[in-house]
Design an enzyme around this catalytic site. Sequence first.
Site, mmCIF file in Angstrom:
data_model
loop_
_atom_site.group_PDB
_atom_site.id
_atom_site.type_symbol
_atom_site.label_atom_id
_atom_site.label_comp_id
_atom_site.label_asym_id
_atom_site.label_seq_id
_atom_site.Cartn_x
_atom_site.Cartn_y
_atom_site.Cartn_z
ATOM 1 N N SER A 121 -17.500 2.284 21.109
ATOM 2 C CA SER A 121 -16.471 1.866 21.539
ATOM 3 C C SER A 121 -15.515 1.228 20.444
ATOM 4 C CB SER A 121 -16.761 0.777 22.583
ATOM 5 O OG SER A 121 -15.452 0.120 23.070
ATOM 6 N N ASP A 292 -8.714 2.101 21.400
ATOM 7 C CA ASP A 292 -9.893 1.940 20.998
ATOM 8 C C ASP A 292 -10.491 3.488 20.618
ATOM 9 O OD1 ASP A 292 -10.902 2.525 23.335
ATOM 10 O OD2 ASP A 292 -12.689 1.051 23.129
ATOM 11 N N ARG A 297 -10.034 0.943 25.944
ATOM 12 C CA ARG A 297 -9.437 -0.307 25.681
ATOM 13 C C ARG A 297 -7.891 -0.257 25.184
ATOM 14 N NH1 ARG A 297 -13.878 -4.532 25.025
ATOM 15 N NH2 ARG A 297 -15.726 -3.331 25.059
ATOM 16 N N LYS A 393 -12.761 1.309 32.617
ATOM 17 C CA LYS A 393 -11.568 0.883 32.274
ATOM 18 C C LYS A 393 -10.706 1.861 31.480
ATOM 19 C CE LYS A 393 -14.113 -1.448 28.511
ATOM 20 N NZ LYS A 393 -15.280 -1.446 29.369
#
Length: 589
Positions: A121, A292, A297, A393
């Site tokens: 991530s 990210d 994100r 997400k």
Amino acid sequence: METSPIPVLTVQTAPFEDQRPGTNGLRRKTAVFEGKKNYLQNYIQSVLSSIDLRDRQGCTMVVGSDGRYFSRAATEVIVQMAAANGIGRLVIGHNGLLSTPAVSCIIRKIKAIGGIILTASHNPGGPAGDFGIKFNVANGGPSSDTVMERICQVSRTLEEYAICPDLRIDLSRLGRQEFDLENKFKPFRVEIVDSVELYLQLLRNIFDFNAIKSLFSGPDQLKIHIDAMNGVMGPYVRRILCDELGAPANSAVNCVPLEDFGGRPPEPNLTYATSLVDGMKGGDFGFGAAFDADGDRYMILGEKGFFVNPSDSVAIMAANLSSVPYFRQLGVKGFARSVATSTALDRVAKAMKLALYETPTGWRYFGNLMDSGRCSLCGEESFGTGSDHIREKDGLWSVLVWLSIMASGKKAVEQIVREHWAMFGRNYFCRFDYEGLDPRAAFYLMRDLESVISDKAFTSQKFAVGDHVYSVERADNFEYIDPVDGTVARNQGLRIVFTDASRLVFRMSGSGGGTGATIRIYAESFERDPERHSRETQVEGERHSETEVWPPTIPLHQTMRAQVNDRPSCYRQVKTRPMASPARVDICI
């Protein structure tokens, strides 16, 4: 010329004791995966063996990475082991690249049994950085607690793994590659697919692309500044925002995926996306965003660098979902947020008379809610928002929702946010991270804090901060009962809720790179009065407020940094003191 079938080998190994997956899979320093003999192979075998043999034989799996260092080598090992373990077909992104949302999309589209994502991530990349492995299940979402426990149990007893070391693939060549293996009746197939295409097709069916295109044309055209942070999102930003939607090519920067992400953590916040922040401050752009490493994100900035807190972002999206055709057609079923996320979303749910679910931190908890039709939109304070279009997400999806809202109302980012505050009130919110702690010290601190807030007398406590008095309404260790299957997740964070809806949440994080424990403290204060919606916030980039949230005799961060060298018992002497008003801070770090 005939070739001999590729041999399948069984290699003896010994288990590792530290391969329990965390919130986002297994993350460790890259040197651990690269340097410890069989460390990578053991974990991949544990993942594959966690799938029932009857389901595994001949099935399809998806593999992708965020492009960080060691991804190509790890992808080759995964292919070799998948073939040896009976997987029939692997679908892999071009050059090994697939964003996490794209992996979820493809799993669902082709009905794969699951997918392996090589990502840590927002953690740093490169030889000295971090590496991670996530296993997403058949609904496209992260592994459940049950699956992760199964992987862990296999890893602790593993004595051998299967591999085809002579199998080689070309990640740069689009199309199908077939391999004959010893003792296999059907050939093993690898399909290298366009990293963007299937995901782009999904977005076309969700958004009004013509409406978004209109933002980038005409005399009042919106100028945007997008930072892909040298992660996997570069190809997606170029193809979708620039080529498909018409944003100028110079709208996007840092779009070449690099193994070390250009030497900076690929974390879309005010601390690390500094080039975006600086570029926005001049006022030349009306909309800015950063992503990210793996694309799940995002951060949103308005003109002159106006920052949109991620907890506000999900609430604003929820209040404006009618701007997106997908939700106009299918309706909105409910909302969900993690316990650490501010309650701004709760106020929107109440106004819309929709259900609001509070879950533990970890995207996997949203999956059951969406699969059962209870939830349409969900979000976390850590810059992650998504909907039931996939089970992850989704950073680019979130950006397109914001652009849809702007196109629908012809309003700027700051105007949208301030009008939302005027209607629903403002939830001032921040997060404090204490990283690299000795695990024993962190355990004692959390245990002793729980004993303090669990005392019956604590609910009658009042804490004066300036001219404001915070009265404790309730305090607990958050426990989640899944409304779909009844599973229980305990010890998910210590909550202190005050009578004015302000909150403090303390929790241990499970998403680090294995270099000590992390305690996160979340502070939230609600303000209804519009005259008080523009208060000064924490100085950008500062990791602690001048007055500590929970100070003992010496500042909390100094106490926690002392770690166990000063004996864990030192934490037992920490006294609760009046909290600093979270109305002073607004930057998530």
